[in-house]
Design a protein around this motif. Structure first.
Motif, PDB file in Angstrom:
ATOM      1  N   ASP A 116       0.855  -1.177   0.000  1.00  0.00           N
ATOM      2  CA  ASP A 116       0.000   0.000   0.000  1.00  0.00           C
ATOM      3  C   ASP A 116       0.894   1.231   0.000  1.00  0.00           C
ATOM      4  O   ASP A 116       1.594   1.490   0.982  1.00  0.00           O
ATOM      5  CB  ASP A 116      -0.913   0.000   1.230  1.00  0.00           C
ATOM      6  N   ASP A 122      -5.556   5.369  -4.481  1.00  0.00           N
ATOM      7  CA  ASP A 122      -5.407   3.927  -4.292  1.00  0.00           C
ATOM      8  C   ASP A 122      -5.574   3.132  -5.583  1.00  0.00           C
ATOM      9  O   ASP A 122      -5.548   1.917  -5.555  1.00  0.00           O
ATOM     10  CB  ASP A 122      -6.426   3.417  -3.257  1.00  0.00           C
ATOM     11  N   ASP A 125      -2.475   0.801  -6.231  1.00  0.00           N
ATOM     12  CA  ASP A 125      -1.973  -0.042  -5.142  1.00  0.00           C
ATOM     13  C   ASP A 125      -2.254  -1.504  -5.455  1.00  0.00           C
ATOM     14  O   ASP A 125      -3.251  -1.840  -6.070  1.00  0.00           O
ATOM     15  CB  ASP A 125      -2.633   0.315  -3.805  1.00  0.00           C
TER      16      ASP A 125
END
Length: 126
Positions: A116, A122, A125
């Protein structure tokens, strides 16, 4: 009632009381043992599969996880399950990157690595 019948009933009642008392004592004792096992499982964090069954220690799992991701700072290690498999979940911080590495508690095999990046997006990720 005859005197013999009264004595027989009294003796039988005392015997029944003694047997019942013993049975109740045995149940209470078993309940106490169950309670001790439950408390011990809660303290280890893993009901039914405590440290005595772990072939790989938490300390060894940290070493394996750190080697897998190339170093960092171990933030947390806890017992967990991954697809029904008992694992050590090791959280590692490398500054802007955080890893969660699952290490099999029996074999030491790395089961899963999640990365992460410490950013607000995100999408990229793993």
């Amino acid at each position: 009632m005859t005197r013999k019948m009264i004595i027989a009933l009294a003796v039988g009642g005392v015997a029944a009381l003694a047997i019942t008392g013993t049975a109740i004592g045995a149940v209470a004792s078993d309940t106490g043992q169950d309670r001790k096992r439950t408390v011990a499982a809660a303290q280890t964090g893993d009901a039914g599969t405590g440290a005595a069954t772990d072939a790989v220690s938490a300390e060894r799992a940290k070493e394996i996880a750190l080697a897998e991701v190339g170093g960092g700072t171990v933030e947390e290690v806890e017992r967990d399950r991954e697809n029904g498999r008992p694992v050590w979940e090791v959280e590692i911080d490398q500054g802007t990157i955080e890893y969660e590495v699952d290490v099999d508690r029996q074999t030491g095999e790395v089961v899963k690595v999640e990365r992460d990046d410490d950013d607000d997006d995100d999408r990229y990720d793993d």
